[in-house]
Design a protein around this motif. Sequence first.
Motif, PDB file in Angstrom:
ATOM      1  N   UNK A  95     -20.334  21.210 -19.245  1.00  0.00           N
ATOM      2  CA  UNK A  95     -20.270  20.127 -20.141  1.00  0.00           C
ATOM      3  C   UNK A  95     -19.116  19.001 -19.894  1.00  0.00           C
ATOM      4  N   UNK A  96     -18.785  19.179 -18.504  1.00  0.00           N
ATOM      5  CA  UNK A  96     -17.775  18.114 -17.873  1.00  0.00           C
ATOM      6  C   UNK A  96     -16.391  18.178 -18.398  1.00  0.00           C
ATOM      7  N   UNK A  97     -16.149  18.069 -19.667  1.00  0.00           N
ATOM      8  CA  UNK A  97     -14.779  18.297 -20.286  1.00  0.00           C
ATOM      9  C   UNK A  97     -13.866  17.011 -19.789  1.00  0.00           C
ATOM     10  N   UNK A  98     -14.459  15.921 -19.641  1.00  0.00           N
ATOM     11  CA  UNK A  98     -13.738  14.786 -19.115  1.00  0.00           C
ATOM     12  C   UNK A  98     -13.029  14.057 -20.337  1.00  0.00           C
ATOM     13  N   UNK A  99     -12.107  13.423 -20.004  1.00  0.00           N
ATOM     14  CA  UNK A  99     -11.133  12.887 -21.429  1.00  0.00           C
ATOM     15  C   UNK A  99     -11.874  11.433 -21.602  1.00  0.00           C
ATOM     16  N   UNK A 100     -12.260  11.327 -22.771  1.00  0.00           N
ATOM     17  CA  UNK A 100     -13.326  10.080 -22.688  1.00  0.00           C
ATOM     18  C   UNK A 100     -12.564   8.643 -22.627  1.00  0.00           C
ATOM     19  N   UNK A 101     -11.281   8.665 -23.019  1.00  0.00           N
ATOM     20  CA  UNK A 101     -10.446   7.478 -23.099  1.00  0.00           C
ATOM     21  C   UNK A 101      -9.629   7.069 -21.703  1.00  0.00           C
ATOM     22  N   UNK A 102     -10.139   7.964 -20.774  1.00  0.00           N
ATOM     23  CA  UNK A 102      -9.449   7.561 -19.157  1.00  0.00           C
ATOM     24  C   UNK A 102     -10.632   7.242 -18.505  1.00  0.00           C
ATOM     25  N   UNK A 103     -10.177   6.571 -17.459  1.00  0.00           N
ATOM     26  CA  UNK A 103     -11.180   6.031 -16.408  1.00  0.00           C
ATOM     27  C   UNK A 103     -11.484   7.463 -15.467  1.00  0.00           C
ATOM     28  N   UNK A 104     -12.557   7.171 -14.523  1.00  0.00           N
ATOM     29  CA  UNK A 104     -12.572   8.307 -13.814  1.00  0.00           C
ATOM     30  C   UNK A 104     -11.555   8.493 -12.978  1.00  0.00           C
ATOM     31  N   UNK A 105     -10.770   7.432 -12.190  1.00  0.00           N
ATOM     32  CA  UNK A 105      -9.562   8.015 -11.442  1.00  0.00           C
ATOM     33  C   UNK A 105      -8.571   8.321 -12.289  1.00  0.00           C
ATOM     34  N   UNK A 106      -8.392   8.044 -13.458  1.00  0.00           N
ATOM     35  CA  UNK A 106      -7.372   8.766 -14.317  1.00  0.00           C
ATOM     36  C   UNK A 106      -7.609  10.138 -14.818  1.00  0.00           C
ATOM     37  N   UNK A 107      -8.741  10.517 -14.857  1.00  0.00           N
ATOM     38  CA  UNK A 107      -9.332  11.737 -15.108  1.00  0.00           C
ATOM     39  C   UNK A 107      -8.957  12.871 -13.844  1.00  0.00           C
TER      40      UNK A 107
END
Length: 226
Positions: A95-107
Motif C-alpha cells: 500500500x506504498x505508505x508514502x507521506x501525502x504532504x511530501x513530494x516524490x523527491x521529499x519522500x
Amino acid sequence: MAEPAIRLQDATLTLQGNAGPVQILRGISLQVARGETVGLVGPSGSGKSSLLMLMGGLERASGGQVHALGQDLTAMDEDGLARFRLGNMGVVFQSFHLIPTMTAVENVATPLELEGAADAFDRAARELDRVGLGARLDHYPGQLSGGEQQRVALARAAAGRPPILLADEPTGNLDGTNGQAIMELLFDLHRDHGATLVLVTHDPALAERCDRVIRLNDGRLDGVPA
C-alpha cells in the motif's frame, strides 16, 4: 562461515484478538544467506506478511530469536530497531505508505536526511530517475498513478543501498504491466548491489525467480510437523 543476513530461531508471534490470543507464527526457524533472494508463499492468512515483519523488526516476536546482520532484533527497543532499519533495511509495502504532504523527491530524501546524508536530495533525484520518474520529482503522491507511487516507494527503500530489501506483495495493487516493471526493478537492485531480497508473493512465476521458495501454512514452515 559467514553470518547469514537473517536468522530466526523458534520465532513465534501471538497477537491479541477480540476472542483472545491468536497464534500467527508457530516456531519458525530459518536462515537467509547474504545476497540470497527468497520468495515467501502460502495461502492467505498463513503468516507470510507477519514473518516478513518479524524479519524487519516491524513486529516483535512473542518468543524465540530474530537476528539480522548479526544483530539480535529481539533485544532492541523501538528506537534501536528504528535506527537499525534506517541504515540496513529497505521495506516496500503493497500500500506504498508514502507521506501525502511530501513530494516524490521529499519522500525519498527523508530517510537519507535522517541518516545524515548531505546530498540527500541529489541522491533521491537520481534514484527516482532510475525508476523512470525523473520528470515527476515535485509531484505529490495524490498526483501520481498507483504504479508511479510504488516506484517512489521502491526508490525510497533502495536509495540508501540497504543490505536487506523486504517486499510485501509489492505488485498486489498494480496492473500486470506496472507490476512486472516493479519486480524487474527489485531484481535489478539485488543484482546491481548484492542486496538480500525477501518478498511475499502469491505469484508462483515470480517466486520461482528467487533462489529459494519458503512456503508457510497455518503459521508454520511447510513440511515442519506441528
